[in-house]
Scaffold this motif. Structure first.
Motif, PDB file in Angstrom:
ATOM      1  N   ALA A   1      -4.053   6.927  -3.865  1.00 13.23           N
ATOM      2  CA  ALA A   1      -5.443   6.799  -4.224  1.00 13.23           C
ATOM      3  C   ALA A   1      -6.239   7.871  -4.513  1.00 13.23           C
TER       4      ALA A   1
ATOM      5  N   LEU B   1      -8.069   1.578   3.352  1.00 12.73           N
ATOM      6  CA  LEU B   1      -8.561   1.461   1.964  1.00 12.73           C
ATOM      7  C   LEU B   1      -9.775   0.755   1.659  1.00 12.73           C
TER       8      LEU B   1
ATOM      9  N   HIS C   1       0.844  -1.218  -0.069  1.00 12.62           N
ATOM     10  CA  HIS C   1       0.039  -0.069   0.028  1.00 12.62           C
ATOM     11  C   HIS C   1       0.751   1.360   0.159  1.00 12.62           C
TER      12      HIS C   1
END
Length: 535
Positions: free
Chosen positions: A225, A360, A220
């Motif tokens: 994002a 997330l 990640h």
């Protein structure tokens, strides 16, 4: 024309992608200029004739064929071009002239006055065989539907010539049909066409769907994002050579969004999402649909459905190609460029902060309540690469919704499905005025089922037809279908008051009684709010 007719027929009845590519490569290798370029333009959807329309073909056929016979034949065959090709009467004395060349047809249709087009079409139909007539009518009306797209044609060009498809995409829109400079370059007879500052389309970078194994292995910290907005992906290219707005497949959308084109007062190529935005709030996709595929956009449409562009990448700046740069560097350049330029009707898609996969997951689970389609994950060190490279960009869409609906109507499809009932209208139950229950249509679906299920559905529909309305059959209200879709939105255009986003058949439920299918209230409860606090 006979060679083009053979190509279309073989493309239509050849199911495999590789086999279609082989047919196109052979066409490029064996056909002369300008016919091969004209055929390429037809397949790519780059031919349009202002004087020849489907209505003209229908009116012409009505002068030769009994209208009742034509209507019944069309209903049986399911495709107007194929019907006319088969039913067109042979002339008493076959004309003593050769079938027209493909380039002759195109040149004539472009230059001949509208009043003279029907007579010339009739002359051509008289000298062509059924396959040639089919190719002619599909060429004239722009409805090839042979399972070959512009992207597939350009891939075939790349395989035939040995040039990368991305290189061909770079010059494609800078060379008009019949693409003589393009073929000269691909055959080594001329230089690579230089689009200069022309607003040409660049192949987009696409994301892979994020599945459970990919999520488990996700680093990640390497990703950034963004929200996945529920709009239309576009590429805006502007500079000294003009301005264009392209869809993700390279379709020119400029005419449908003049206000966005007017705002493109810059020299750059940006990647983003086309959305209806009111006071900073993203409207449902159903609002954007009001603006799609329109040739004329009036003041009322511009006022009621104001469109903006939400940006998330910068591909070129003043002629400098930024695509080899890492995503983080391109994002910095985008933010700096936006701060300097302040383009009207545009804003930046915000990046979403997160510190773990668990965070997330929570963001994705809250996307539906916010009216957002999901998340995009992009590696910070990823260059902008054409196609769908694995592991660099991920799309993590929210889970689909589902209802059990009742099949109400069916219609034949197009192309290979023209003789099969493959388009389905389905409905849900609601209370009627007499206190009973009635089915109200809520959507149509054309996909999601397997080939075996399609055969079963076609047979079931033929055996349970209760009424016919032209090409449409009404069926006994007895078959339940599980329908999945991405979202539900209020719609005044639909009798039910609600529209589905991307409905498809998930599975057949012959085991479930129709009376136990879902009610309209169930679907209405899934309608998303038009308010969005994340914009």
């Amino acid at each position: 024309m006979p060679a083009f007719a053979e190509l279309l027929e073989r493309l239509l009845f050849t199911p495999g992608r590789n086999a279609k590519l082989a047919l196109l490569r052979r066409w490029f290798a064996t056909q002369p200029d300008p016919d091969r370029g004209v055929g390429l333009a037809a397949i790519a959807g780059d031919l349009a004739f202002s004087t020849a329309k489907p209505s003209l073909v229908r009116d012409l056929v009505a002068t030769r064929i009994d209208p009742v016979l034509l209507a019944w034949s069309h209903d049986y065959v399911g495709d107007l071009a194929e019907t006319v090709a088969l039913i067109w009467p042979e002339p008493p004395a076959r004309p003593n002239r050769a079938p027209p060349d493909l380039s002759e047809v195109v040149e004539t249709l472009e230059l001949l006055p509208r009043s003279e087009i029907p007579a010339r079409l009739a002359e051509w139909l008289d000298v062509l065989d059924p396959g040639g007539r089919l190719a002619l009518i599909k060429l004239v009306t722009g409805g090839l539907r042979v399972g070959a797209s512009g992207r597939l044609a350009r891939q075939a060009l790349a395989e035939w010539s040995g040039q990368p498809v991305e290189e061909i995409e770079e010059v494609w829109h800078g060379v008009p049909p019949p693409y003589l400079p393009l073929f000269a370059w691909l055959e080594g007879r001329g230089p690579r066409p230089d689009p200069r500052d022309a607003p040409v389309f660049r192949s987009p970078m696409l994301a892979q769907p994020l599945e459970a194994p990919d999520l488990a292995a996700l680093d990640h910290a390497a990703f950034r994002a963004e929200w996945k907005w529920d709009g239309v992906r576009v590429q805006a290219a502007a500079g000294p050579g003009g301005r264009r707005l392209w869809s993700r497949t390279g379709e020119d959308m400029s005419g449908a969004f003049p206000e966005v084109l007017e705002a493109m007062d810059f020299h750059a190529v940006v990647d983003g999402e086309l959305l209806v935005i009111r006071d900073g709030v993203v409207a449902p996709f159903a609002d954007l649909q009001q603006r799609l595929n329109r040739k004329v956009v009036g003041p009322k449409m511009l006022r009621d459905y104001p469109v903006g562009l939400r940006l998330y990448d910068l591909l070129f700046e003043a002629g400098e190609d930024l695509r080899p740069l890492p995503f983080d560097a391109r994002r910095d350049r985008l933010e700096a460029w936006f701060a300097r330029t302040h383009p009207a009707r545009m804003d930046l898609s915000p990046q979403v902060a997160f510190a773990s996969v668990e965070q997330l997951t929570g963001l994705r689970e809250g996307a539906r309540a916010a009216g957002i389609e999901g998340l995009m994950l992009k590696r910070g060190d990823a260059p902008y690469l054409a196609g769908r490279p694995k592991g660099l960009w991920w799309k993590w869409k929210r889970a689909p919704l589902a209802v059990d609906a009742v099949l109400m109507y069916a219609q034949r499809g197009h192309g290979k499905r023209s003789s099969t009932y493959s388009d389905y209208t389905f409905g849900l139950w609601r209370a009627d005025r007499e206190g009973g229950q009635e089915l109200v249509p809520v959507g149509k679906a054309y996909s999601g089922y397997t080939d075996q299920e399609l055969v079963w559905l076609d047979r079931w529909i033929r055996n349970h037809t209760t009424a016919r309305f032209g090409p449409v059959r009404e069926v006994e209200k007895a078959l339940v279908l599980e329908v999945v879709f991405d979202a539900a939105q209020l719609s005044s255009r639909h009798k039910s008051g609600v529209a589905m986003r991307f409905p498809r058949i998930s599975r057949l439920r012959p085991d479930k009684p129709a009376a136990e299918a879902d009610r309209l209230e169930t679907l209405m409860a899934m309608v998303e709010s038009s308010e969005n606090n994340l914009s």
